[in-house]
Design a protein around this motif. Structure first.
Motif, PDB file in Angstrom:
ATOM      1  N   ASN A   1       0.809  -1.212   0.000  1.00 58.00           N
ATOM      2  CA  ASN A   1       0.000   0.000   0.000  1.00 58.00           C
ATOM      3  C   ASN A   1       0.848   1.269   0.000  1.00 58.00           C
ATOM      4  O   ASN A   1       0.301   2.371  -0.012  1.00 58.00           O
ATOM      5  N   ILE A   2       2.163   1.123   0.078  1.00 56.68           N
ATOM      6  CA  ILE A   2       3.041   2.288   0.070  1.00 56.68           C
ATOM      7  C   ILE A   2       3.184   2.802  -1.359  1.00 56.68           C
ATOM      8  O   ILE A   2       3.559   2.074  -2.261  1.00 56.68           O
TER       9      ILE A   2
ATOM     10  N   LEU B   1       7.093  10.507  11.175  1.00 54.84           N
ATOM     11  CA  LEU B   1       7.163   9.868   9.870  1.00 54.84           C
ATOM     12  C   LEU B   1       8.218  10.515   8.986  1.00 54.84           C
ATOM     13  O   LEU B   1       8.912   9.838   8.216  1.00 54.84           O
TER      14      LEU B   1
ATOM     15  N   HIS C   1       2.577  12.934  14.688  1.00 57.70           N
ATOM     16  CA  HIS C   1       2.833  11.702  13.949  1.00 57.70           C
ATOM     17  C   HIS C   1       3.567  11.994  12.626  1.00 57.70           C
ATOM     18  O   HIS C   1       4.416  11.215  12.196  1.00 57.70           O
TER      19      HIS C   1
ATOM     20  N   LYS D   1      -5.498   5.616   3.899  1.00 53.43           N
ATOM     21  CA  LYS D   1      -5.035   4.230   3.870  1.00 53.43           C
ATOM     22  C   LYS D   1      -4.348   3.822   5.163  1.00 53.43           C
ATOM     23  O   LYS D   1      -4.493   2.680   5.628  1.00 53.43           O
ATOM     24  N   HIS D   2      -3.593   4.765   5.761  1.00 52.49           N
ATOM     25  CA  HIS D   2      -2.791   4.402   6.922  1.00 52.49           C
ATOM     26  C   HIS D   2      -3.387   4.929   8.229  1.00 52.49           C
ATOM     27  O   HIS D   2      -2.764   4.783   9.293  1.00 52.49           O
ATOM     28  N   ARG D   3      -4.563   5.558   8.134  1.00 58.49           N
ATOM     29  CA  ARG D   3      -5.309   6.004   9.316  1.00 58.49           C
ATOM     30  C   ARG D   3      -4.441   6.864  10.239  1.00 58.49           C
ATOM     31  O   ARG D   3      -4.322   6.615  11.441  1.00 58.49           O
ATOM     32  N   ILE D   4      -3.823   7.863   9.631  1.00 56.88           N
ATOM     33  CA  ILE D   4      -2.961   8.762  10.370  1.00 56.88           C
ATOM     34  C   ILE D   4      -3.081  10.159   9.786  1.00 56.88           C
ATOM     35  O   ILE D   4      -3.173  10.320   8.571  1.00 56.88           O
TER      36      ILE D   4
ATOM     37  N   GLU E   1       3.002   9.433  -3.123  1.00 51.92           N
ATOM     38  CA  GLU E   1       2.376  10.016  -1.924  1.00 51.92           C
ATOM     39  C   GLU E   1       3.442  10.471  -0.934  1.00 51.92           C
ATOM     40  O   GLU E   1       3.361  11.580  -0.377  1.00 51.92           O
TER      41      GLU E   1
ATOM     42  N   PHE F   1      -2.940   8.929   1.398  1.00 49.95           N
ATOM     43  CA  PHE F   1      -2.018   8.330   2.362  1.00 49.95           C
ATOM     44  C   PHE F   1      -2.640   8.321   3.753  1.00 49.95           C
ATOM     45  O   PHE F   1      -2.571   7.304   4.468  1.00 49.95           O
ATOM     46  N   GLU F   2      -3.241   9.431   4.161  1.00 53.36           N
ATOM     47  CA  GLU F   2      -3.840   9.517   5.496  1.00 53.36           C
ATOM     48  C   GLU F   2      -4.995   8.527   5.643  1.00 53.36           C
ATOM     49  O   GLU F   2      -5.152   7.908   6.700  1.00 53.36           O
TER      50      GLU F   2
END
Length: 287
Positions: free
Chosen positions: A3-4, A67, A63, A45-48, A8, A42-43
């Motif tokens: 998923n990376i 990162l 966060h 998909k990765h819930r951040i 993004e 990105f936010e």
């Protein structure tokens, strides 16, 4: 990891360093909306939450700051990789010359060399095909494919295949009683020119008990004379076996074998064009 998305991450790094979507979009040559979509993707998909959106611009969240430390390492790695790939591609173009003999080209290396030219169209491959073997000290090509006992000093490369030499005579004489030593036959075809000084010519001079009826400076010429009945001939199997008018002498072992090398001068070890060709030939003949 599947998923990376590098685009993004690249967009997040650019916004973090420049402080705005517009500045990042100009740097990456994409639209403002593309940068925003990448960050949101990105936010999601990765819930951040990576950025805090304020009136003054985009600022990294707690966060996001954590990162970014990792993202900076990824960015440096990707930039270095891109430079290496670009540098590699830039060198896989330009002129590259290869010399070999007509016999070796037609029977062994024609197919892989033509395939190489299709795989690497930016490399201008020039073939110097001649039965006159070039003096290695005066090699006018980048790469050579030629038979030899070992690599000469000042050159690098590796063997591709072996040539096996047998004694041949006319097929209509195949029923003759063969001598224990094939060189005791009274009629022979010899070598002249570069073949006379090569290993095959030296063996014939050392072991032959008679004067050859005819000499030739190419295997094709020697084979033709033997096929016409002028005498026995010492030939590589890929030539002698291909002629219906010739046959190997019965109960005779191969006279000798020699390896065919692909080689290039040591000062071309850094050439990616040369190494691409050598590696291509190596893979072809290993399968």
């Amino acid at each position: 990891m599947k998923n990376i998305d590098w685009t993004e991450i690249q967009s997040i790094i650019s916004v973090a360093k420049l402080g705005s979507l517009s500045a990042a979009a100009r740097l990456l040559s994409v639209s403002h909306s593309t940068i925003l979509r990448r960050i949101q993707s990105f936010e999601y998909k990765h819930r951040i939450q990576v950025f805090v959106r304020e009136q003054q611009g985009y600022h990294l969240s707690r966060h996001g700051r954590a990162l970014l430390q990792d993202f900076d390492q990824i960015d440096r790695f990707m930039q270095g990789l891109q430079r290496r790939v670009t540098d590699y591609d830039a060198h896989l173009q330009g002129q590259l010359t290869l010399t070999t003999t007509e016999n070796l080209f037609g029977s062994f290396v024609k197919k892989p060399l033509l395939e190489f030219a299709k795989v690497f169209p930016s490399i201008e491959l020039e073939l110097m095909i001649s039965n006159q073997l070039v003096n290695m000290d005066q090699l006018e090509a980048d790469v050579a494919v030629r038979p030899m006992a070992e690599l000469p000093i000042g050159y690098f490369g590796f063997p591709l295949f072996e040539l096996v030499f047998w004694v041949y005579g006319p097929s209509d004489h195949s029923g003759e009683v063969h001598q224990q030593d094939p060189f005791d036959y009274p009629d022979w075809v010899g070598f002249s020119g570069h073949l006379a000084s090569a290993r095959v010519g030296q063996i014939l001079v050392e072991r032959l008990q008679c004067k050859p009826a005819l000499r030739a400076d190419s295997f094709d010429g020697v084979a033709a004379a033997a096929e016409a009945g002028l005498g026995r001939a010492l030939l590589p199997s890929f030539i002698g076996d291909a002629l219906p008018g010739l046959s190997r002498l019965k109960s005779i072992e191969p006279i000798f074998t020699t390896r065919v090398f692909v080689l290039a001068p040591d000062d071309l070890k850094v050439s990616r064009r040369v190494n691409a060709l050598l590696n291509y030939l190596n893979v072809y003949f290993q399968h």
